[in-house]
Write an enzyme that holds these catalytic residues in place. Structure first.
Site, PDB file in Angstrom:
ATOM      1  N   CYS A 104      26.511  19.893 -17.842  1.00  0.00           N
ATOM      2  CA  CYS A 104      27.702  20.572 -18.349  1.00  0.00           C
ATOM      3  C   CYS A 104      27.384  22.053 -18.508  1.00  0.00           C
ATOM      4  O   CYS A 104      26.308  22.409 -18.999  1.00  0.00           O
ATOM      5  CB  CYS A 104      28.088  19.976 -19.703  1.00  0.00           C
ATOM      6  SG  CYS A 104      29.548  20.738 -20.427  1.00  0.00           S
ATOM      7  N   HIS A 127      34.700  13.364 -17.738  1.00  0.00           N
ATOM      8  CA  HIS A 127      33.895  14.411 -18.381  1.00  0.00           C
ATOM      9  C   HIS A 127      34.789  15.593 -18.784  1.00  0.00           C
ATOM     10  O   HIS A 127      34.713  16.082 -19.920  1.00  0.00           O
ATOM     11  CB  HIS A 127      32.790  14.862 -17.419  1.00  0.00           C
ATOM     12  CG  HIS A 127      31.956  15.994 -17.925  1.00  0.00           C
ATOM     13  ND1 HIS A 127      30.613  15.860 -18.209  1.00  0.00           N
ATOM     14  CD2 HIS A 127      32.272  17.288 -18.214  1.00  0.00           C
ATOM     15  CE1 HIS A 127      30.152  17.026 -18.653  1.00  0.00           C
ATOM     16  NE2 HIS A 127      31.133  17.921 -18.660  1.00  0.00           N
ATOM     17  N   GLU A 128      35.634  16.055 -17.848  1.00  0.00           N
ATOM     18  CA  GLU A 128      36.462  17.238 -18.156  1.00  0.00           C
ATOM     19  C   GLU A 128      37.501  16.929 -19.229  1.00  0.00           C
ATOM     20  O   GLU A 128      37.726  17.750 -20.125  1.00  0.00           O
ATOM     21  CB  GLU A 128      37.138  17.762 -16.882  1.00  0.00           C
ATOM     22  CG  GLU A 128      36.175  18.300 -15.828  1.00  0.00           C
ATOM     23  CD  GLU A 128      35.134  19.250 -16.374  1.00  0.00           C
ATOM     24  OE1 GLU A 128      35.444  20.043 -17.282  1.00  0.00           O
ATOM     25  OE2 GLU A 128      33.974  19.193 -15.915  1.00  0.00           O
ATOM     26  N   HIS A 137      36.397  17.127 -22.773  1.00  0.00           N
ATOM     27  CA  HIS A 137      36.361  18.465 -23.385  1.00  0.00           C
ATOM     28  C   HIS A 137      37.642  18.751 -24.169  1.00  0.00           C
ATOM     29  O   HIS A 137      37.627  19.560 -25.104  1.00  0.00           O
ATOM     30  CB  HIS A 137      36.190  19.547 -22.314  1.00  0.00           C
ATOM     31  CG  HIS A 137      34.778  19.736 -21.845  1.00  0.00           C
ATOM     32  ND1 HIS A 137      33.776  20.207 -22.668  1.00  0.00           N
ATOM     33  CD2 HIS A 137      34.204  19.540 -20.631  1.00  0.00           C
ATOM     34  CE1 HIS A 137      32.645  20.291 -21.971  1.00  0.00           C
ATOM     35  NE2 HIS A 137      32.872  19.889 -20.738  1.00  0.00           N
TER      36      HIS A 137
HETATM   37 NI    NI Z   1      31.330  19.929 -19.280  1.00  0.00          NI
END
Ligand code: NI
Length: 178
Positions: A100, A142-143, A146
């Site tokens: 990341c 993953h995104e 966030h």
């Molecule tokens: Ni990331």
């Protein structure tokens, strides 16, 4: 536009729930996306979420062509995804290495759903609806994490498979800092 500073783990903004976008196709939204694209390209990332550059909105971009940091990775279409909703299509999960841009210099193994549906909007307000699997599904998860204040180390179950990229993968040295 501009390459922006990427906030690093420890910054409180990365732990916040991001706000939905309410107006599309505005100069502000296009400027945000231009900065996100420039920043992601500069750092050779597979994806970037707006909170990583200090903007707490539900906006992510992702895409992989042939990325030297992920030599085995499948291609992922270049995508702008706003106000995303994910739907798990199948309970099966698989493990994979992640990095990341907010956690530079590290990689760790994270379990993610293998297949999912996602929908949302692009920057003009056009609806997007897709199914994804494998690395594509991993990048989306993953995104979108966030946007709910979750960084991948918070999903690691086995810290024996978390470490410095240059130690774990010496062959990737010089290919970026995350
Ligand atoms: Ni990331």
């Amino acid at each position: 536009m501009a390459v922006r500073e990427v906030l690093k783990m420890g910054h409180p903004l990365l732990l916040r729930q991001a706000e939905p976008v309410t107006r599309f196709d505005t100069p502000e939204l296009h400027a945000l996306l231009a900065d996100m694209r420039d920043t992601m390209a500069h750092l050779d990332g597979a994806g970037l979420a707006a909170p990583q550059i200090g903007v707490s909105l539900q906006v992510v971009i992702f895409g992989v062509r042939t990325n030297p940091r992920y030599p085995q990775a499948e291609e992922v279409p270049m995508t702008v995804l706003i106000n995303p909703e994910l739907t798990v299509l199948d309970d099966a999960q698989e493990e994979g290495w992640e990095g990341c841009l907010s956690v530079p210099g590290f990689r760790g193994v994270v379990s993610r759903y293998k297949r999912l549906g996602y929908r949302g909007f692009d920057e003009t307000g056009k609806a997007i609806e897709r199914e994804a699997e494998g690395f594509h599904a991993r990048v989306v998860q993953h995104e979108c994490d966030h946007l709910i204040g979750v960084l991948y180390p918070m999903r690691i179950r086995d810290f024996s498979r978390f470490g410095f990229t240059d130690v774990l993968f010496p062959e990737l040295q010089g290919e970026g800092d995350d």
